[in-house]
Design a protein around this motif. Structure first.
Motif: not given
Length: 643
Positions: A67-68, A126-128, A359-361, A368-369
């Motif tokens: 999830s993270v 961000y990639a991770f 889908h984007i959460d 993340a940002l």
């Protein structure tokens, strides 16, 4: 007659089955259950913990990590074919981002290497942690301009470079904290309060402001205003017309701007040639740098980038203001920049997710940002976010996952380690051309036309933000955008739409008489529909609007002698009602009682029905005056001579 039933059985049907024409009172819930349901729907509408239900404890830790770190999901099915697409996309966006980063850093009044630093560390983070497959991370024009404008009002970037840099890192740190906090506490819905129309106007105004700022580099002007409004910028440009312009610089800038615009035109005409506008900036930099070096144009007044230190990001933890007078300033600027960056990134991520149907959460995106900006602030980066131009190139280049960001980051790292000395003779004019070419895409004429056609108030918000940015300053334009967005919300809440209903001939349907002129009014009845929740902010307006209609009807009925006997409120659109709303209905009932007019309601929803019962409003007007449909109410309330 259709009435509310507060029992499980009824006398209208055999066997104790509730009549289908009755509005049943919803099952009673305790106060805590109802409050919990409201909180869950507000903050957890997507039920983020559903994947943890009925799962062994040992498995929950793995699910928590996934999830993270969403990369743990897509990494399992990653293969060479996907890597080829990501590798090509990463190389393509790297060729675009390197010259842009140098220009955007200058836009933020920072040394150019910090633009490159900001495209190395944040994309890796961000990639991770990011959930978007297509978004490309790095500095962007609007945030760079906003940051540079706000920072230079506090500290002079020329006279006090060290503190200016520290304030930039502090603002970046708090931008990340703001973004991560909104995501962690699932408050992402707050950014939706900035309307789309306001964002369109703000972006268009910022694009023009940025383009005007680049006239300094495009014309080779050395002494230029620090203000961003169009009046001061144009005055500064024309004041330098006789002695401040450099014709060699103008030749370089205008020539390559034409080349970049042509490349963009080709890319728009044929999507398969997306790589043409993507590599055009890097080609422009290479050719212009070679020309300046070959002809030693720098000795003829052509301004160049100069020396760029080699090496990857140095630590900047010790430069962040964690105390002192600049702490609050950094916090304030960081919150503003962070929200704008967040709005841009989430909208870009959702756009491309919709194109690829995944889908984007939004809350995960914010975390993340925020994390990448917090880490970035400690590694000599300034505020980064998703770039629409790079993300579009990333998408058309065939990216499959966030690995394209990793590839781009690695190319930027190699550039910092090896290639930066080659940028020494890059003319500032070419950077100005690249930025002008990039920001022109932020002016969405089609969107502005559509806003004008659909909603004039939205158009006012759009133009307010636009003119605020162009004629005053970026922060004033942003403030106008926010204020008009909130004003629209307040207007819609305090002045909801209320309609008079009439009967569609030969049906039992009742509709707005303004929309359906053939719908006829029922003699002796005033049927009103409220198209919103009834709250403290609009309860009095709803009452007063209804009474005004009643007065008009009474005056009109003097001629035919048919006075109003019932006021029926259609409540199916009313999603909720608070105590003030109930008091407003009670006040309306009292006013009608004095005129010997009965109040009735039709089709209240479950939440509204429960509150009407708890407040004893149903007892006040009588259960026999609560109906399932307007048609039922009309049949029951119409005078004998009615239809």
């Amino acid at each position: 007659m259709s009435r509310i039933s507060n029992t499980k059985g009824g006398n209208d049907e055999p066997g104790g089955i509730p009549s289908p024409n009755k509005v049943n009172k919803p099952p009673k819930q305790d106060l805590f259950t109802g409050f919990k349901s409201t909180v869950m729907e507000t903050f957890f509408p997507d039920d983020p913990f559903r994947s943890f239900k009925n799962v062994p404890t040992s498995r929950k830790f793995v699910l928590g990590l996934r999830s993270v770190f969403p990369f743990l999901d897509w990494a399992r099915g990653y293969n060479l074919t996907k890597f080829k697409g990501d590798f090509i996309a990463g190389l393509t966006i790297a060729s675009l981002c390197i010259p842009q980063d140098i220009g955007y850093a200058k836009l933020a009044n920072l040394p150019v290497q910090y633009g490159l630093y900001s495209s190395f560390v944040p994309p890796l983070v961000y990639a991770f942690m990011g959930s978007s497959r297509d978004i490309a991370i790095g500095p962007v024009a609007v945030v760079s301009l906003l940051l540079g404008t706000l920072l230079q009002k506090e500290i002079d970037p020329v006279k006090d470079k060290a503190n200016y840099l520290s304030l930039a890192f502090t603002a970046t740190f708090f931008a990340g904290i703001t973004q991560a906090t909104l995501g962690f506490f699932r408050l992402g819905f707050l950014i939706d309060f900035l309307s789309h129309a306001a964002i369109v106007g703000f972006m268009a105004g910022a694009a023009i402001t940025i383009a005007l700022q680049q006239l300094k580099g495009l014309f080779g002007i050395k002494v230029f205003t620090k203000k961003t409004d169009i009046v001061h910028v144009l005055k500064s440009v024309f004041h330098n017309a006789h002695h401040g312009w450099n014709w060699e610089t103008i030749l370089i800038g205008v020539s390559f701007l034409a080349f970049l615009l042509l490349a963009k035109f080709i890319g728009k005409k044929n999507k398969k040639l997306f790589w043409v506008p993507a590599i055009a900036p890097l080609i422009s930099v290479i050719i212009s740098t070679a020309c300046v070096y070959g002809f030693r144009a720098d000795k003829k007044g052509v301004q160049i980038v100069g020396h760029i230190p080699q090496g990857i990001n140095p630590s900047s933890v010790q430069k962040i203001f964690f105390s002192g007078k600049h702490l609050f300033v950094g916090f304030r600027i960081g919150v503003i920049a962070g929200l704008i960056a967040l709005t841009e990134a989430v909208s870009i991520a959702r756009t491309f997710a919709a194109m690829k149907d995944y889908h984007i959460d939004g809350n995960k995106e914010m975390v993340a940002l925020g994390t990448m900006n917090i880490i970035g602030s400690m590694s000599s980066c300034y505020v980064t976010t998703g770039s629409f131009s790079r993300s579009a190139v990333n998408y058309y280049a065939g990216c499959h996952t966030a690995v394209s960001n990793i590839v781009m980051s690695m190319v930027v790292m190699l550039t910092l380690e090896v290639i930066t000395p080659l940028f020494k003779y890059t003319p500032n004019a070419i950077l100005a051309s690249i930025i002008i070419n990039a920001v022109l895409g932020l002016i969405d004429i089609d969107a502005i036309k559509l806003i004008w056609k659909i909603d004039k108030f939205d158009f006012l918000a759009c133009m307010g933000a636009f003119f605020g940015v162009v004629f005053v300053s970026v922060e004033i334009g942003l403030l106008i955008a926010v204020c008009i967005s909130f004003a629209k919300i307040l207007l819609q809440v305090t002045r909801p739409r209320i309609a008079l209903l009439g009967n569609i001939p030969n049906t039992s349907v009742y509709r707005n008489v303004l929309q359906y002129p053939d719908a006829f009014r029922i003699p002796g009845l005033l049927i009103v529909r409220v198209d919103s929740g009834i709250y403290f902010s609009n309860a009095n307006y709803i009452r007063e609007r209804t009474l005004r209609w009643l007065t008009e009807e009474e005056e009109a009925s003097k001629d035919n002698g048919q006075r109003i006997q019932y006021v029926i409120i259609e409540m199916s659109p009313v999603t909720d009602i608070d105590t003030s709303g109930i008091h407003g209905l009670e006040a309306l009932h009292q006013s009608l009682n004095k005129k010997d007019i009965q109040l009735a309601v039709a089709n209240p929803g479950p939440v509204v029905t429960e509150k009407l019962y708890l407040s004893k409003f149903v007892e006040l007007i009588g259960e026999e005056n609560v109906f399932l449909t307007v048609a039922d109410a009309v049949r029951s309330c119409s005078p004998p001579s009615g239809p």
